[in-house]
Design a protein around this motif. Structure first.
Motif, mmCIF file in Angstrom:
data_model
loop_
_atom_site.group_PDB
_atom_site.id
_atom_site.type_symbol
_atom_site.label_atom_id
_atom_site.label_comp_id
_atom_site.label_asym_id
_atom_site.label_seq_id
_atom_site.Cartn_x
_atom_site.Cartn_y
_atom_site.Cartn_z
ATOM 1 N N ASP A 1 0.844 -1.195 0.000
ATOM 2 C CA ASP A 1 0.000 0.000 0.000
ATOM 3 C C ASP A 1 0.880 1.245 0.000
ATOM 4 N N TYR A 2 0.598 2.156 -0.906
ATOM 5 C CA TYR A 2 1.341 3.412 -1.014
ATOM 6 C C TYR A 2 0.369 4.564 -1.225
ATOM 7 N N PHE A 3 0.798 5.748 -0.813
ATOM 8 C CA PHE A 3 0.006 6.954 -1.038
ATOM 9 C C PHE A 3 0.510 7.628 -2.309
ATOM 10 N N ALA A 4 -0.401 7.903 -3.259
ATOM 11 C CA ALA A 4 -0.034 8.547 -4.518
ATOM 12 C C ALA A 4 0.214 10.031 -4.268
ATOM 13 N N ASP A 5 1.485 10.423 -4.216
ATOM 14 C CA ASP A 5 1.820 11.836 -3.988
ATOM 15 C C ASP A 5 1.431 12.703 -5.172
ATOM 16 N N GLU A 6 1.519 12.123 -6.373
ATOM 17 C CA GLU A 6 1.234 12.924 -7.574
ATOM 18 C C GLU A 6 0.763 12.004 -8.681
ATOM 19 N N ILE A 7 -0.222 12.431 -9.463
ATOM 20 C CA ILE A 7 -0.647 11.729 -10.672
ATOM 21 C C ILE A 7 -0.655 12.725 -11.811
ATOM 22 N N GLY A 8 -0.467 12.226 -13.023
ATOM 23 C CA GLY A 8 -0.419 13.142 -14.158
ATOM 24 C C GLY A 8 -0.376 12.404 -15.473
ATOM 25 N N VAL A 9 -0.177 13.184 -16.528
ATOM 26 C CA VAL A 9 -0.082 12.649 -17.885
ATOM 27 C C VAL A 9 1.183 13.189 -18.529
ATOM 28 N N LEU A 10 1.572 12.612 -19.656
ATOM 29 C CA LEU A 10 2.739 13.052 -20.414
ATOM 30 C C LEU A 10 2.269 13.786 -21.654
ATOM 31 N N ILE A 32 7.794 4.720 -4.237
ATOM 32 C CA ILE A 32 7.993 3.270 -4.126
ATOM 33 C C ILE A 32 9.482 2.991 -4.236
ATOM 34 N N ARG A 33 10.086 2.554 -3.163
ATOM 35 C CA ARG A 33 11.541 2.363 -3.124
ATOM 36 C C ARG A 33 11.949 0.922 -3.426
ATOM 37 N N THR A 34 11.017 0.008 -3.406
ATOM 38 C CA THR A 34 11.326 -1.397 -3.672
ATOM 39 C C THR A 34 10.772 -1.774 -5.037
ATOM 40 N N TYR A 47 -7.083 1.565 -2.739
ATOM 41 C CA TYR A 47 -7.053 0.830 -1.474
ATOM 42 C C TYR A 47 -8.456 0.638 -0.902
ATOM 43 N N GLY A 48 -9.294 1.655 -1.049
ATOM 44 C CA GLY A 48 -10.638 1.569 -0.494
ATOM 45 C C GLY A 48 -11.631 0.880 -1.407
ATOM 46 N N ARG A 49 -11.317 0.776 -2.697
ATOM 47 C CA ARG A 49 -12.202 0.102 -3.671
ATOM 48 C C ARG A 49 -11.362 -0.865 -4.505
ATOM 49 N N LYS A 50 -10.900 -1.914 -3.864
ATOM 50 C CA LYS A 50 -9.971 -2.843 -4.510
ATOM 51 C C LYS A 50 -10.652 -3.623 -5.617
ATOM 52 N N ALA A 51 -9.930 -3.820 -6.718
ATOM 53 C CA ALA A 51 -10.435 -4.634 -7.822
ATOM 54 C C ALA A 51 -10.468 -6.100 -7.406
ATOM 55 N N ASP A 52 -11.475 -6.794 -7.901
ATOM 56 C CA ASP A 52 -11.606 -8.213 -7.557
ATOM 57 C C ASP A 52 -10.529 -9.069 -8.208
ATOM 58 N N ASN A 53 -10.150 -8.716 -9.451
ATOM 59 C CA ASN A 53 -9.172 -9.500 -10.201
ATOM 60 C C ASN A 53 -8.174 -8.561 -10.866
ATOM 61 N N SER A 54 -6.983 -9.095 -11.124
ATOM 62 C CA SER A 54 -5.978 -8.330 -11.871
ATOM 63 C C SER A 54 -6.328 -8.319 -13.352
ATOM 64 N N LEU A 55 -5.814 -7.325 -14.062
ATOM 65 C CA LEU A 55 -6.013 -7.268 -15.505
ATOM 66 C C LEU A 55 -5.299 -8.447 -16.167
ATOM 67 N N LEU A 56 -5.940 -8.995 -17.185
ATOM 68 C CA LEU A 56 -5.391 -10.162 -17.868
ATOM 69 C C LEU A 56 -4.298 -9.752 -18.856
ATOM 70 N N GLY A 57 -3.467 -10.708 -19.221
ATOM 71 C CA GLY A 57 -2.499 -10.480 -20.284
ATOM 72 C C GLY A 57 -1.069 -10.329 -19.826
ATOM 73 N N TYR A 58 -0.827 -10.261 -18.523
ATOM 74 C CA TYR A 58 0.534 -10.087 -18.022
ATOM 75 C C TYR A 58 0.872 -11.230 -17.073
ATOM 76 N N GLU A 59 2.112 -11.671 -17.162
ATOM 77 C CA GLU A 59 2.604 -12.709 -16.271
ATOM 78 C C GLU A 59 3.985 -12.318 -15.763
ATOM 79 N N GLU A 60 4.280 -12.740 -14.548
ATOM 80 C CA GLU A 60 5.595 -12.455 -13.988
ATOM 81 C C GLU A 60 6.663 -13.243 -14.741
ATOM 82 N N ALA A 61 7.804 -12.595 -14.983
ATOM 83 C CA ALA A 61 8.897 -13.246 -15.704
ATOM 84 C C ALA A 61 9.371 -14.470 -14.931
#
Length: 271
Positions: A1-10, A32-34, A47-61
């Motif tokens: 769990d982390y607090f989002a200090d800043e969000i934005g776009v490029l 996020i230091r780790t 954190y307060g509205r957690k998704a039930d499942n992760s997005l599909l299509g990605y796997e850990e190396a």
């Protein structure tokens, strides 16, 4: 769990915004230091509205090649591996103890090139002198009770009565070579429990030879033999195909202690 200090776009530089909506591409800064807490492909959720499942299509190396690294100072090697892992999340390692080589680490890599790059960086950037064991691969052991266990070390292999079958990883390898060395390279592949797929000429004087063979047959001296037999002109690339059931056994080598001690004494006398 982390607090989002800043969000934005490029746009194209970083532009801070108050909110991000579904379908938008943006960034977040959360101190996020780790690196393992923010892997490529992870699903970020509230954190307060957690998704039930992760997005599909990605796997850990998943590491495919393993080898042991044993230095003079194991603590310094741990620091070096942790620093390397900051920008290479595919690198996996865990402590390993050898009665002959002392304390070290068993490291997992995506392939042979990944292994060579990590070893070279450890020696050059961190000034380490390493003893490297022969590379090995991960086998899958299908147990009698229905479980599947991954085994990267023969000492971890289950007893014959507890295992049903053993699967090993296979790769598809493509060798690009001048036509003068086709016979020599096909002979090299024939010695490695190969499955011939195809051969085609991509130019008048250059051919492509494709085989499927166990990864364990390739992680040894296959590349060195390929270069030696083609006088350095041939090249190769490989892709992971999957696991295939094979007829494998574990070979235990026992050394007579008396003969070994006499041999050591003889070596000392000669020296």
């Amino acid at each position: 769990d982390y607090f989002a200090d800043e969000i934005g776009v490029l746009s194209p530089s970083q532009l801070q915004v108050e909110e991000l909506y579904a379908g938008e591409v943006g960034y977040l800064s959360a101190s996020i230091r780790t690196v393992v807490d923010a892997r490529v492909g992870d699903t970020v959720t509230h954190y307060g509205r957690k998704a039930d499942n992760s997005l599909l299509g990605y796997e850990e190396a998943t590491p495919m090649v393993f080898c042991g690294l044993f230095p003079v100072d194991a603590d310094y090697l741990r620091d070096a591996l942790e620093k390397l892992q900051l920008n290479d999340v595919a690198l996996k390692f865990e402590p390993e103890t050898s009665s002959a080589k002392g304390f070290g680490f068993i490291c997992g890599f995506l392939g042979l090139l990944h292994m060579e790059i990590v070893q070279e960086r450890l020696e050059r950037e961190y000034n380490l002198s390493l003893i490297t064991t022969a590379p090995s691969v991960v086998y899958r052991v299908n147990c009698v009770n229905g479980d599947t266990v991954e085994c990267s070390n023969p000492s971890l292999l289950l007893e014959p009565g507890k295992r049903k079958s053993i699967e090993e990883p296979f790769v598809k390898i493509e060798m690009l070579t001048p036509k003068d060395y086709i016979g020599s390279l096909m002979e090299l592949a024939q010695e490695r429990r190969r499955q011939f797929k195809e051969m085609k000429f991509i130019a008048e004087n250059r051919a492509s030879i494709t085989y499927e063979l166990p990864l364990a047959e390739m992680v040894g001296d296959f590349f060195d033999q390929l270069k030696s037999r083609s006088k350095g002109y041939a090249s190769m690339e490989y892709t992971f195909v999957g696991y295939t059931e094979s007829n494998l056994i574990k070979l235990d080598i026992r050394i007579n202690v008396t003969v070994w001690s006499h041999w050591l004494q003889l070596c000392t006398m000669i020296r």
